[in-house]
Scaffold this active site. Structure first.
Site, short mmCIF file in Angstrom:
data_model
loop_
_atom_site.label_atom_id
_atom_site.label_comp_id
_atom_site.label_asym_id
_atom_site.label_seq_id
_atom_site.Cartn_x
_atom_site.Cartn_y
_atom_site.Cartn_z
N ALA B 75 0.82 -1.21 0.00
CA ALA B 75 0.00 0.00 0.00
C ALA B 75 0.86 1.27 0.00
CB ALA B 75 -0.94 0.01 1.20
N THR B 76 2.02 1.21 0.61
CA THR B 76 2.87 2.41 0.62
C THR B 76 3.25 2.79 -0.80
OG1 THR B 76 3.75 2.02 2.84
CG2 THR B 76 5.12 3.32 1.35
N ASN B 155 -5.82 3.31 10.64
CA ASN B 155 -5.02 2.18 11.13
C ASN B 155 -4.81 2.19 12.64
OD1 ASN B 155 -3.44 4.52 10.14
ND2 ASN B 155 -1.74 3.48 11.10
N GLN B 183 -6.41 -0.86 5.42
CA GLN B 183 -7.00 -1.49 6.60
C GLN B 183 -8.44 -1.95 6.37
OE1 GLN B 183 -5.64 -2.33 9.43
NE2 GLN B 183 -3.71 -1.22 9.41
N ALA B 204 -1.81 -6.72 0.67
CA ALA B 204 -2.17 -8.13 0.91
C ALA B 204 -2.04 -8.50 2.38
CB ALA B 204 -1.27 -9.04 0.08
N HIS B 205 -1.04 -7.96 3.07
CA HIS B 205 -0.68 -8.54 4.36
C HIS B 205 -1.60 -8.16 5.51
CE1 HIS B 205 1.46 -5.19 6.58
NE2 HIS B 205 1.35 -4.64 5.38
N THR B 243 9.79 -6.97 -12.88
CA THR B 243 9.26 -8.33 -13.01
C THR B 243 8.23 -8.59 -11.92
OG1 THR B 243 11.35 -9.10 -13.93
CG2 THR B 243 9.89 -10.77 -13.00
N CYS B 328 2.86 5.38 14.86
CA CYS B 328 2.81 4.16 14.06
C CYS B 328 4.13 3.42 14.05
CB CYS B 328 2.39 4.52 12.65
SG CYS B 328 2.22 3.12 11.58
#
Lengths: 134, 393
Positions: B75-76, B155, B183, B204-205, B243, B328
């Site tokens: 996301a960053t 977040n 989030q 994803a995480h 890639t 954060c």
């Protein structure tokens, strides 16, 4: 099952004292008890030290503290360290001794100065000292 | 129950075993490991098919067409591509951007860099409950505003912004809307078409996928121009050269497909656990909830504990993996700028815990955590001098 690992930002003695807080509490009030206070909650550190005096020396110490683990541990350590001390010892006590003994990091030195202020306040309140409230 | 109860799912989540399985299929010599751009041979085409399937899965979760998804490292990077890409492409139309003071640093830091490049940024202050209203956004728009960036779910405190209302406002005024949904995606319904979102950052995480995988969903109709941040092989329609990491992309796709299928059940179960945790903590004098009481994502609970120093509370809870009210970045001892923007004092911001639950959080873990937090609050208050804070027994 793995054990919870120790947080290595804190030395073993700091961890023990911050968790168990030996010396926490109050000495029952009396004419032979002096109190020293210092700190500011908004700045994250407040301490109250109480010492019972007998024969011109500290015979028992207790603390109450609001602050980080290093601060709580150092307040606890002081209640042992100053047992047997006379008033001039309290006047001369220097925060660096706690920093060295407990391995307090430089970022926390300001908190130890608060502790030194409380020890000095107790010295001012020593029975018979000028301006003593005891 | 493990030795440490993990309640930091807002920081990251464990990868779902079903996702691990899909990723492993793309790694070994017998798997679909080939370069998905090498479509001149069968292994490359198989990897490409996997990537495109994942694109459909990610797009499907947010109401987008697969062609709108641009893979990123997280996301960053998606936030950076959205902000820099849109601002630099559309700078001839205007140089004003609107965002809020409680955005993630992945939005705030690019905004500060854009200010150094000559853009002007308005940082909206949320209400005490953390909400930025569509009316606030509308009032901040100017003729030279080109972009609004507002996060879906905060977040730190878990409040949900009404991005659909903001989207309608922006669409009516001809201003682009970027939403950081790191989030919220996979936990609450999102639809880029319905909600008028032009750019949507995804990761994803946070939903039991792998770290290192993310995406930017870019509006296609009408086509939205972006200046790329990196150049090279021209992958992702030239917007993000490099890639593609097939296993990461496939893992993100699988995680999003699972989230889409299980969102409602997860939300009900996790929200129930969060409510149980809060009910226990709320009974302790001087414990307050941060953020709006109902407009919340199911998994995040932010509580401020008066009369207890934050670092000592966190130290005492070594058997819980939780986050503090220090900003954060956990290396920082500075009080959270989000909590300060909501009006919390430095002392109270420091005395804040963020407890975040996930798919694998159990009732036993929540009950244990609630009990331990109550115990340590009581212990620390017992050794503190009288009169710290405003709480009373």
């Amino acid at each position: 099952m793995a054990a919870v690992s120790d947080d290595l930002r804190y030395g073993a003695e700091v961890r023990r004292r911050a968790r168990e807080a030996p010396g926490a509490g109050e000495v029952p009030a009396g004419p032979d008890v002096v109190t020293g206070r210092a700190g500011n909650a908004e700045q994250g550190a407040v301490v109250s030290l109480q010492f019972r005096i007998s024969g011109g020396r500290v015979v028992e110490g207790r603390f109450r503290a609001f602050g980080c683990p290093h601060f709580i541990a150092a307040a606890s350590w002081l209640t042992d360290r100053l047992r047997g001390s006379a008033r001039p010892d309290l006047e001369a006590w220097d925060w660096r001794e706690a920093a060295d003994s407990l391995g307090v990091p430089p970022a926390k030195f300001g908190r130890l100065l608060t502790l030194q202020d409380a020890v000095r306040d107790a010295a001012r309140n020593w029975p018979g000292a000028a301006g003593s409230t005891v | 129950m493990s030795a440490v109860v993990y309640l930091d799912n807002a920081a990251t989540t464990p990868v779902d075993p079903r996702v691990v399985e899909a990723m492993l299929e793309c790694l070994g010599p017998a798997g679909d490991f080939a370069n998905p751009s090498a479509t001149g041979h069968e292994p490359g085409r198989r990897a490409r098919a996997r990537v495109e399937r994942a694109r459909e899965e990610v797009a499907g979760l947010v109401g987008a067409a697969p062609g709108q998804i641009v893979w990123t490292s997280g996301a960053t990077e998606a936030d950076n591509l959205a902000l820099f890409g849109a601002a630099r492409f559309h700078r001839s139309r205007g140089r004003h951007i609107v965002t809020s003071k409680t955005e993630h640093p992945a939005v705030l830091d690019p905004c500060r860099q854009l200010e150094r490049e000559g853009f002007e940024v308005t940082y909206l202050k949320p209400a005490a409950d953390g909400i930025v209203s569509a009316e606030q956004v509308a009032a901040a728009l100017r003729p030279d505003t080109i972009l609004v960036s507002l996060m879906h779910v905060n977040n730190e405190i878990g409040v949900v912004q009404d991005v659909a209302a903001v989207g309608r406002t922006c669409r009516q005024r001809g201003v682009l809307l970027h939403v950081d949904a790191a989030q919220g995606a996979g936990k609450l319904p999102l639809d880029v078409e319905r909600d008028c979102i032009d750019l949507l950052s995804l990761t994803a995480h946070k939903v039991h996928g792998p770290k290192g995988g993310g995406a930017l969903c870019v509006r296609r109709e009408p086509r939205l121009g972006l200046v790329p941040l990196q150049f090279g092989g021209g992958q992702e329609r030239g917007l993000r050269s490099g890639t593609l990491p097939t296993h990461q992309v496939v893992g993100m796709g699988r995680a999003y497909a699972i989230a889409a299928a299980e969102m409602q059940a997860d939300a009900e179960r996790i929200g129930g656990l969060r409510d149980r945790l809060w009910q226990t903590l709320a009974a302790v004098p001087g414990v307050e909830l941060n953020g709006h009481p109902t407009r919340r994502v199911p998994g995040i609970l932010s509580v401020t504990v008066d009369g207890v120093e934050g670092e000592s509370l966190l130290f005492s809870l070594a058997d819980l993996a939780v986050a503090s009210g220090s900003a954060c970045a956990t290396t920082s001892a500075e009080p959270s700028y989000v909590l300060r923007a909501l009006g919390r004092s430095d002392r109270l911001a420091q005395s804040t815990l963020r407890l975040s639950l996930g798919r694998f959080t159990t009732l036993a873990e929540v009950e244990y955590a609630a009990r331990r937090i109550c115990e340590e609050i009581e212990r620390l208050r017992a050794i503190a001098p009288e009169g710290i804070g405003a709480w009373r027994r």
